[in-house]
Design an enzyme around this catalytic site. Structure first.
Site, short mmCIF file in Angstrom:
data_model
loop_
_atom_site.label_atom_id
_atom_site.label_comp_id
_atom_site.label_asym_id
_atom_site.label_seq_id
_atom_site.Cartn_x
_atom_site.Cartn_y
_atom_site.Cartn_z
NE ARG A 195 -2.62 1.16 3.61
CZ ARG A 195 -3.50 1.27 4.62
NH1 ARG A 195 -4.79 1.39 4.35
NH2 ARG A 195 -3.10 1.22 5.87
CG ASP A 246 -4.11 2.79 10.97
OD1 ASP A 246 -5.06 3.48 11.41
OD2 ASP A 246 -4.21 2.06 9.97
#
Length: 526
Positions: free
Chosen positions: A161, A441
């Site tokens: 990603r 996150d």
């Protein structure tokens, strides 16, 4: 060609930057930049223009100009065998130990993350590229604390990603322009690994984050086509999965798939960023409100509608619908608390597989067996594309329905506490932070500060008649900093960046306008 400036950066670790940022790799990045950065900036401008419309009261909806795409019976290109069965995916940052453990975890795939779970220090980024290159070549290993880590014979399939379109990489410049962080992360991985992967009968597989419009999917498709031509490999070699983590994207699922139809393998439900986007896009609407974070779950009507629509549209187009994240970390020394947490994970995964999802996410290797067991028991085939969910008719109203619940002082305190803890971790170079037995996150801090901003802006009154005001928040911030100091310990607190994290977090809560992304501001300090 213009000269590419590599800014002087103290590199602390043993990776040879020259082996990653080679002249040939830089030449490829330069080509990507010159062909695609201007269009990227145009797309970001379009985001701002659409936000201005939303701020005036306009609601997201299904685009009228693409009705034919939604109503036609086309399908995407076939999914490669390596991506057909993705029942459990593990995600995490690109540090060396994580890469090895994730690939060895028993999950079907590993999403190596340069985005929300990676603090984008130059060290982290370059080391991450080297770690992935070593993983692709099968040479990655690590000796740490007397223990050696190396790859098993069978490992998870690697997906990568890159960072989102809104981010830039300040350590590489052409003229007076920074490179796109998306293009740097994509370009370096693709350049260094596509040949080796093709020789292994595999390819480069990507996760695309934070898309807000089908034109952004078209941009990525153009990047893929250019890159494949550059390496003289067949079109359709690259495969991507798109994270549906913005409210606008959920109205354009067919269109996003259509734009990437030769390169797409699936869509994924990025839960936390989706809630953040929901707040960001609709924040100025009269009557708009969201309750405490813990009260907004996948059973909330607008979240359930979004998840079901992803399944329905993906399966109509013959691609995979991957479910959301289980962020829990196994709790040591407390069997009762650990069992309660695992039961929540199990229920969440059972709901996903029974709804028709083809796979799910976990953040910790310890959760792989549980998630795998749930999917193995409920999904006897490699995926559930054959389950079309044609009975569903998800409306615009359902995708926008306000979640029920209330705002509590405990919810405010939790947002302050976790938000500051996460930002401080990010500033210290750690983007995947274990906080109160959850792997957090950047999306965690985004929800936390967006909710606090919204509640303050709306002047929410709590059940005990307290009102969300700046002085009230300031008092709670002081209280929570005392708790944070106790949680991390005095030495860690005093040697860390908690003062800066508090300033950044508070500033974003008290700003008149809601900041687009906290990482844009925080990036200045790493």
């Amino acid at each position: 060609m213009e000269t590419i400036e590599k800014k002087a950066v103290q590199f602390q670790n043993k990776v040879d930057i020259g082996k990653i940022v080679t002249p040939e790799a830089l030449e490829f990045l330069q080509e990507l930049h010159s062909n695609f950065n201007h269009k990227r900036n145009e797309l970001l401008k379009k985001r701002s223009e659409l936000q201005a419309e939303f701020d005036k009261g306009v609601l997201p909806g299904f685009p009228k100009e693409t009705a034919e795409i939604r109503n036609s019976n086309w399908t995407a290109a076939p999914i490669p065998e390596a991506l057909v069965d993705r029942r459990v995916e593990i995600t995490g940052p690109v540090d060396r130990k994580m890469v090895i453990n994730a690939l060895n975890s028993g999950a079907k795939t590993f999403m190596a993350d340069f985005e929300d779970s990676c603090s984008p220090t130059w060290n982290n980024l370059i080391e991450g590229q080297q770690n992935l290159k070593d993983a692709v070549n099968g040479t990655i290993s690590l000796e740490q604390n007397g223990k050696k880590y190396q790859l098993n014979e069978t490992v998870a399939t690697l997906l990568v990603r890159p960072r989102g379109l809104h981010l830039e990489e300040r350590n590489l410049m052409v003229g007076n322009e920074n490179f796109s962080a998306s293009l740097v992360d994509f370009g370096l991985f693709f350049y260094h690994n596509i040949t080796a992967l093709l020789n292994q009968n595999k390819s480069t597989y990507f996760y695309l984050p934070k898309l807000e419009h089908y034109l952004e999917a078209r941009w990525w498709n153009d990047v893929f086509e250019f890159s494949q031509d550059y390496f003289k490999i067949p079109q359709g070699t690259i495969k991507a999965t798109v994270l549906i983590e913005t409210i606008t994207a959920s109205f354009q699922l067919d269109e996003i798939i259509f734009e990437l139809k030769n390169h797409i393998a699936g869509l994924n439900c990025g839960r936390w960023d989706y809630i953040f986007s929901y707040i960001k896009k609709l924040k100025n609407h009269s009557g708009f409100m969201v309750p405490d974070r813990d009260q907004v779950t996948m059973t909330s009507p607008f979240m359930s509608a979004y998840s079901l629509r992803v399944i329905q549209v993906c399966h109509k187009r013959n691609i995979l619908a991957i479910g959301g994240m289980a962020a829990q970390i196994p709790i040591k020394n407390d069997d009762l608390a650990n069992q309660a947490a695992l039961e929540k994970v199990k229920a969440d995964k059972e709901r996903e597989v029974k709804n028709g999802h083809d796979g799910t996410w976990v953040a910790h290797p310890g959760l792989v067996p549980l998630a795998m067991k749930v999917f193995n028991e409920n999904m006897m085939t490699k995926n559930q594309i054959h389950i079309k969910r044609n009975e569903l008719n998800i409306t615009e109203e359902q995708l926008l329905e306000l979640p029920k619940g209330n705002v509590t002082e405990n919810g405010i305190r939790k947002n302050i506490n976790v938000g500051i803890l996460y930002i401080e971790s990010w500033l210290m170079g750690i983007g995947a932070a274990a906080i109160y037995n959850l792997m957090e996150d950047a999306a965690t801090a985004e929800i936390s500060r967006a909710q606090l901003w919204l509640w303050l802006k709306k002047g929410v009154i709590l059940e005990d008649e307290k009102q969300c005001t700046k002085p009230f928040y300031e008092t709670l911030i002081k209280d929570e900093l005392v708790k944070i100091k106790e949680y991390v310990g005095t030495n860690r607190f005093e040697s860390g960046k908690f003062e800066l994290a508090t300033q950044l977090f508070s500033g974003m809560i008290f700003n008149e306008e809601l900041d687009e992304f906290l990482t844009l501001e925080a990036y200045k300090y790493i």
